[in-house]
Scaffold this motif. Structure first.
Motif, short mmCIF file in Angstrom:
data_model
loop_
_atom_site.label_atom_id
_atom_site.label_comp_id
_atom_site.label_asym_id
_atom_site.label_seq_id
_atom_site.Cartn_x
_atom_site.Cartn_y
_atom_site.Cartn_z
N ASP A 151 -197.83 2.79 52.19
CA ASP A 151 -196.88 2.65 51.08
C ASP A 151 -195.92 1.49 51.25
N LYS A 206 -193.20 1.55 53.00
CA LYS A 206 -191.86 2.10 52.85
C LYS A 206 -191.49 2.92 54.09
N GLU A 240 -190.49 6.12 55.81
CA GLU A 240 -190.64 7.55 55.52
C GLU A 240 -189.42 8.35 55.96
N THR A 241 -189.03 8.19 57.23
CA THR A 241 -187.88 8.91 57.77
C THR A 241 -187.07 7.98 58.66
N TYR A 266 -182.39 10.51 56.86
CA TYR A 266 -183.02 10.02 55.63
C TYR A 266 -184.48 10.47 55.62
N ARG A 307 -187.59 9.98 52.83
CA ARG A 307 -187.90 9.28 51.58
C ARG A 307 -188.19 10.26 50.44
N GLU A 308 -187.58 10.01 49.31
CA GLU A 308 -187.73 10.79 48.08
C GLU A 308 -187.32 12.25 48.22
N GLU A 309 -186.61 12.61 49.31
CA GLU A 309 -186.17 13.98 49.48
C GLU A 309 -184.68 14.09 49.71
N SER A 310 -184.17 13.39 50.73
CA SER A 310 -182.75 13.58 51.03
C SER A 310 -182.19 12.44 51.88
N SER A 311 -180.89 12.33 51.81
CA SER A 311 -180.11 11.44 52.67
C SER A 311 -178.82 12.18 52.97
#
Length: 121
Positions: free
Chosen positions: A70, A72, A74-75, A95, A97-101
């Motif tokens: 991707d 990008k 991921e974590t 962090y 990706r696309e879930e939370s920070s």
């Protein structure tokens, strides 16, 4: 299959005892790695685990995982650790990706060899 390469930076210092002996202190530990998929013959993920301890009372720990498919991250996790002896303070960032920070804070107090108190938010 994961391939990793552990790198350490160490120094020797006087341990403070009467005999003047030297002890080893690890200043940095860095492990770059990559995951290889045997079936596809591709590198799937690339990452790094890092621990830095410039002083006995100060540390920085981090890990990052980058997805090559991707392009990008991921974590990623970063923690700053301050303190020595029985009390330590942790401040971190998480962090996914696309879930939370999230920003995290923790306090750890070691009461004795068997008991400790830890607060984490």
């Amino acid at each position: 299959m994961r391939f990793g390469f552990e790198n350490k930076l160490q120094t020797k210092h006087r341990s403070g005892g009467k005999d003047g002996s030297l002890s080893v202190r690890e200043i940095a530990r860095i492990i770059p790695f990559f995951d290889y998929d045997v079936k596809t013959g591709r590198i799937e993920n690339v990452g790094m685990d890092t621990e830095l301890r410039p002083y006995s009372w100060l540390g920085l720990e981090s890990d990052v995982l980058y997805n090559t498919s991707d392009d990008k991250v991921e974590t990623a996790n970063f923690d700053l650790v301050v303190g020595t002896g029985p009390t330590r303070l942790f401040v971190g960032q998480r962090y996914i990706r696309e879930e939370s920070s999230q920003t995290t804070v923790g306090l750890h107090c070691q009461i004795n060899n068997e008991w400790g108190l830890k607060v984490y938010e």
